[in-house]
Write a protein that holds these residues in place. Structure first.
Motif, PDB file in Angstrom:
ATOM      1  N   UNK A 207       6.312  14.550  71.017  1.00  0.00           N
ATOM      2  CA  UNK A 207       5.634  15.839  71.116  1.00  0.00           C
ATOM      3  C   UNK A 207       4.950  16.136  69.778  1.00  0.00           C
ATOM      4  N   UNK A 208       3.627  16.054  69.745  1.00  0.00           N
ATOM      5  CA  UNK A 208       2.883  16.248  68.495  1.00  0.00           C
ATOM      6  C   UNK A 208       3.128  17.624  67.902  1.00  0.00           C
ATOM      7  N   UNK A 209       3.398  18.617  68.737  1.00  0.00           N
ATOM      8  CA  UNK A 209       3.647  19.961  68.225  1.00  0.00           C
ATOM      9  C   UNK A 209       4.904  20.006  67.355  1.00  0.00           C
ATOM     10  N   UNK A 210       5.942  19.260  67.755  1.00  0.00           N
ATOM     11  CA  UNK A 210       7.162  19.216  66.942  1.00  0.00           C
ATOM     12  C   UNK A 210       6.899  18.524  65.612  1.00  0.00           C
ATOM     13  N   UNK A 211       6.114  17.463  65.664  1.00  0.00           N
ATOM     14  CA  UNK A 211       5.783  16.756  64.426  1.00  0.00           C
ATOM     15  C   UNK A 211       4.993  17.640  63.477  1.00  0.00           C
ATOM     16  N   UNK A 212       3.989  18.318  64.003  1.00  0.00           N
ATOM     17  CA  UNK A 212       3.174  19.204  63.168  1.00  0.00           C
ATOM     18  C   UNK A 212       4.026  20.337  62.597  1.00  0.00           C
ATOM     19  N   UNK A 213       4.928  20.888  63.411  1.00  0.00           N
ATOM     20  CA  UNK A 213       5.809  21.947  62.928  1.00  0.00           C
ATOM     21  C   UNK A 213       6.692  21.444  61.787  1.00  0.00           C
ATOM     22  N   UNK A 214       7.217  20.209  61.924  1.00  0.00           N
ATOM     23  CA  UNK A 214       8.049  19.634  60.865  1.00  0.00           C
ATOM     24  C   UNK A 214       7.248  19.434  59.587  1.00  0.00           C
TER      25      UNK A 214
END
Length: 269
Positions: A207-214
């Protein structure tokens, strides 16, 4: 603390205009095997005016001295003097923002805070079952892997050590090391200007959103300006893969040894 003065050389180099002891200490800490090699490249490539360094060479033998200090209770003054001097030397060599990514520091986390200096820490964690599998297979970089188990104090380990330490498997000893390293990093939380926990599984996520959030959490904690758009393609390639030794993760052992702390990090144990 040293005073900050401006010299003619400083005025000719905008990157050196900020005295080193006005900058925060910025660290990415972990027990290792949590994506820190990737993060070194990410910070250097995608964040402007940042120098990120993974495991500066001299910190390996400093860790060995720290293990000796922790185990035998001697050498604290010498370790402190050496650590502070060489840390200042590394900082002074960098004109912009310096970030250190360094699992070796688990053995000497007590040396990181310094009165009057902001301390910013990103604490990288990983599921203990898969982490112990990874570290038991990897052991150390290819240069040190053949000898790492033969050299005393050559890797972080708990002090005091659990009962029957010598009879435990490499995997079980790794789990105790996971507990010890992560607890030592957590002890810094109240001494930091900013402190955040980032899970390996969120950083390397489909999930790219989780990566970006991290990644945003890492940048915010370190007081670094994130890029307008993250280059996520580089996440697909493991930069420091473990050798395949046929080891198998043991969630039951991980739950028994690490379950309490792992639950604090949001893992289902």
């Amino acid at each position: 603390m040293q005073s900050c003065s401006t010299t003619a050389q400083d005025t000719t180099n905008a990157a050196s205009s900020l005295c080193a002891d006005e900058r925060p200490f910025r660290y990415v800490l972990s027990a290792g095997r949590t994506g820190t090699v990737f993060l070194e490249g990410f910070l250097n490539r995608q964040i402007s005016k940042v120098t990120a360094v993974h495991e500066p060479p001299e910190t390996r033998w400093q860790m060995m001295l720290a293990n000796l200090r922790n185990d035998w209770g001697v050498g604290d003054g010498l370790l402190r003097a050496i650590f502070q001097r060489l840390r200042q030397k590394r900082e002074s060599a960098v004109g912009g923002d310096y970030v250190e990514l360094n699992p070796f520091l688990c053995a000497m986390t007590d040396l990181l805070p310094l009165p009057g200096r902001d301390l910013r820490v990103v604490h990288m964690v990983r599921d203990p079952a898969t982490w112990a599998h990874s570290i038991s297979s990897f052991k150390a970089s290819s240069t040190f892997r053949p000898i790492i188990d033969l050299v005393p104090f050559a890797k972080p380990y708990p002090t005091p050590r659990p009962r029957n330490w010598s009879k435990l498997s490499d995997y079980e000893r790794a789990l105790w090391r996971w507990n010890w390293c992560n607890n030592r990093i957590l002890e810094l939380r109240d001494q930091c200007t900013a402190f955040t926990i980032v899970r390996y599984e969120d950083l390397f996520n489909a999930d790219a959103n989780k990566t970006v959030s991290a990644l945003n959490g890492i940048c915010n904690t370190l007081a670094l300006s994130p890029p307008d758009q993250f280059d996520l393609d580089s996440l697909a390639k493991r930069l420091n893969p473990k050798p395949d030794k046929g080891l198998v993760a043991d969630p039951l052992a991980a739950s028994r040894i690490c379950g309490e702390l792992a639950r604090e990090f949001g893992y289902a144990y």
